[in-house]
Design an enzyme around this catalytic site. Structure first.
Site, short mmCIF file in Angstrom:
data_model
loop_
_atom_site.label_atom_id
_atom_site.label_comp_id
_atom_site.label_asym_id
_atom_site.label_seq_id
_atom_site.Cartn_x
_atom_site.Cartn_y
_atom_site.Cartn_z
N ALA A 63 0.86 -1.19 0.00
CA ALA A 63 0.00 0.00 0.00
C ALA A 63 0.89 1.23 0.00
O ALA A 63 1.94 1.24 0.65
CB ALA A 63 -0.88 -0.02 1.25
N GLY A 107 1.11 -5.12 1.00
CA GLY A 107 0.00 -5.28 0.07
C GLY A 107 0.42 -5.89 -1.26
O GLY A 107 -0.40 -6.50 -1.94
N GLU A 110 0.34 -9.44 -0.70
CA GLU A 110 -1.06 -9.83 -0.52
C GLU A 110 -1.81 -9.92 -1.86
O GLU A 110 -2.70 -10.75 -2.02
CB GLU A 110 -1.74 -8.85 0.45
CG GLU A 110 -1.16 -9.01 1.85
CD GLU A 110 -1.60 -7.92 2.81
OE1 GLU A 110 -1.18 -6.76 2.63
OE2 GLU A 110 -2.37 -8.23 3.73
N GLU A 130 4.58 -4.97 7.52
CA GLU A 130 3.65 -4.03 8.17
C GLU A 130 3.93 -3.83 9.65
O GLU A 130 3.73 -2.74 10.19
CB GLU A 130 2.20 -4.51 7.99
CG GLU A 130 1.63 -4.24 6.61
CD GLU A 130 1.81 -5.40 5.64
OE1 GLU A 130 2.72 -6.23 5.86
OE2 GLU A 130 1.03 -5.48 4.69
N1 CAA Z 1 4.58 3.55 -0.62
C1 CAA Z 1 4.97 4.70 -1.23
N2 CAA Z 1 6.20 4.88 -1.75
C2 CAA Z 1 7.05 3.84 -1.67
C3 CAA Z 1 6.71 2.61 -1.07
C4 CAA Z 1 5.40 2.50 -0.53
N3 CAA Z 1 4.94 1.34 0.05
N4 CAA Z 1 7.78 1.80 -1.14
C5 CAA Z 1 8.75 2.48 -1.77
N5 CAA Z 1 8.32 3.71 -2.09
C6 CAA Z 1 9.04 4.81 -2.75
C7 CAA Z 1 10.10 5.39 -1.82
O1 CAA Z 1 9.50 6.35 -0.96
C8 CAA Z 1 11.04 5.99 -2.83
O2 CAA Z 1 10.50 7.21 -3.29
P1 CAA Z 1 11.44 8.52 -3.40
O3 CAA Z 1 12.46 8.15 -4.45
O4 CAA Z 1 10.49 9.58 -3.83
O5 CAA Z 1 12.06 8.71 -2.06
C9 CAA Z 1 10.99 5.02 -4.00
O6 CAA Z 1 9.79 4.26 -3.84
C10 CAA Z 1 12.14 4.03 -4.00
O7 CAA Z 1 12.16 3.40 -2.74
P2 CAA Z 1 13.50 3.25 -1.84
O8 CAA Z 1 14.38 4.44 -2.03
O9 CAA Z 1 13.08 2.93 -0.45
O10 CAA Z 1 14.16 1.99 -2.57
P3 CAA Z 1 15.14 0.92 -1.90
O11 CAA Z 1 15.64 0.09 -3.01
O12 CAA Z 1 16.10 1.58 -0.98
O13 CAA Z 1 14.17 0.00 -0.97
C11 CAA Z 1 12.19 -1.28 -0.47
C12 CAA Z 1 13.18 -0.78 -1.55
C13 CAA Z 1 12.89 -2.26 0.44
C14 CAA Z 1 11.03 -1.96 -1.18
C15 CAA Z 1 11.70 -0.07 0.34
O14 CAA Z 1 11.24 0.93 -0.56
C16 CAA Z 1 10.59 -0.37 1.30
O15 CAA Z 1 10.83 -0.96 2.34
N6 CAA Z 1 9.35 0.06 0.98
C17 CAA Z 1 8.22 -0.04 1.86
C18 CAA Z 1 7.65 -1.45 1.90
C19 CAA Z 1 6.53 -1.52 2.90
O16 CAA Z 1 6.66 -1.20 4.06
N7 CAA Z 1 5.36 -1.98 2.43
C20 CAA Z 1 4.19 -2.15 3.23
C21 CAA Z 1 3.28 -0.96 3.07
S1 CAA Z 1 1.89 -1.07 4.18
C22 CAA Z 1 0.81 -2.17 3.50
O17 CAA Z 1 1.03 -2.72 2.44
C23 CAA Z 1 -0.44 -2.37 4.32
C24 CAA Z 1 -1.40 -3.41 3.79
O18 CAA Z 1 -1.32 -4.56 4.10
C25 CAA Z 1 -2.48 -3.00 2.92
#
Ligand code: CAA
Length: 258
Positions: A63, A107, A110, A130
């Site tokens: 998400a 997500g 998921e 999460e």
């Molecule tokens: N939402 C919005 N933006 C996201 C994102 C997310 N879930 N994941 C990554 N991005 C964005 C980052 O903010 C970044 O944007 P900017 O360049 O503008 O800063 C861009 O994508 C690239 O990401 P990273 O710089 O973090 O890339 P990385 O290679 O260093 O790391 C990653 C990759 C490990 C996937 C890392 O981005 C990460 O951990 N992302 C979050 C994953 C996460 O926590 N997902 C769960 C979300 S909650 C959910 O899904 C709830 C549910 O069950 C419905």
């Protein structure tokens, strides 16, 4: 458009196209994906679907933490107003393959869990981070993951929030196959084409029986299976399947989905 929706013969391909956010699902992406999935469900020409993400880094990073999570927070007192998703509410008996081209987190995993078959590229990482955000998986992860893989592995992934790599995902039965990234879509299409060669109504009935059966007693599940079996006996496709098998020489059946 943030979801590319293409039809190739009998196969629908859904590509999440937000590489700048690692294909995270914001409200618009969710809406477009949902609309495309509804079209797929209702189009009699389409028999199998593939969901994937743009690029080489991510299938879907979950998400969108800057858009979707604030939206859900705003509506948390009215969870019935949460947007519909594949993961909850959409009954879709046509088979779906997730072609996981990189990170499938939260997500994102998921979405893949709501598919029937998962094929991963070698660089894929799968997990539910999460808890690191102070949340739980909210799109079916707590319910589907322990039904797909052993409980202790599901607990490890969900409670620790640490992703696993593609080989580990294969070893524990979370993905069907691991291939080099360049072979991911060709492999997913080959599997989808193989599914399109067998009876489409039978495939849908089998998926319905499998999914509905998980929340039924064995007795009720057997009753459901029996009624779907009886329905299939009355279809043109069943007649065609038997004809093709028993004709001399044998031939490939030509199914019509009728
Ligand atoms: N939402 C919005 N933006 C996201 C994102 C997310 N879930 N994941 C990554 N991005 C964005 C980052 O903010 C970044 O944007 P900017 O360049 O503008 O800063 C861009 O994508 C690239 O990401 P990273 O710089 O973090 O890339 P990385 O290679 O260093 O790391 C990653 C990759 C490990 C996937 C890392 O981005 C990460 O951990 N992302 C979050 C994953 C996460 O926590 N997902 C769960 C979300 S909650 C959910 O899904 C709830 C549910 O069950 C419905």
């Amino acid at each position: 458009m943030v979801v590319d929706y293409n039809k190739e013969g009998r196969i629908a391909i859904f590509t999440i196209n937000r590489p700048e956010a690692l294909n995270a699902i914001d409200v618009q992406t969710n809406q477009e994906l949902h609309e495309a999935l509804v079209d797929f469900r209702d189009d009699p020409e389409l028999w199998a679907g593939i969901i994937t993400g743009v690029g080489e880094k991510a299938f879907c990073a979950g998400a969108d933490v800057k858009d979707m999570l604030p939206f859900l927070k705003e509506h948390r007192d009215r969870p019935r107003d949460f947007p519909p998703t594949l993961m909850r509410g959409l009954e879709l008996w046509k088979p779906l393959i997730a072609a996981i081209n990189g990170a499938a987190l939260g997500g994102g995993l998921e979405i893949a869990l709501a598919c029937d078959i998962r094929i991963a590229s070698e660089n894929a990482r799968l997990g539910t981070p999460e808890v690191a955000l102070g949340l739980i998986p909210g799109w079916g992860g707590t319910q589907r993951l322990p039904r797909i893989i052993p409980w202790c592995k599901a607990a490890e992934i969900i409670l620790m929030g640490k992703p696993i790599d593609a080989q580990e995902a294969y070893r524990i039965g979370l993905v069907n196959k691991v291939v080099p990234l360049a072979e991911l879509m060709p492999t997913a299409k080959k599997w989808a084409e193989a599914i399109c060669e067998v009876g489409p109504l039978a495939v849908r009935a089998a998926k319905e029986a499998m999914i509905r059966g998980t929340s039924m007693t064995l007795e009720d599940g057997l009753r459901l299976e029996n009624s779907l079996f009886a329905y299939l006996l009355g279809t043109e496709d069943f007649n065609e399947g038997v004809k093709a098998l028993t004709e001399k020489p044998k031939r490939k059946p030509v199914f019509k989905g009728k």
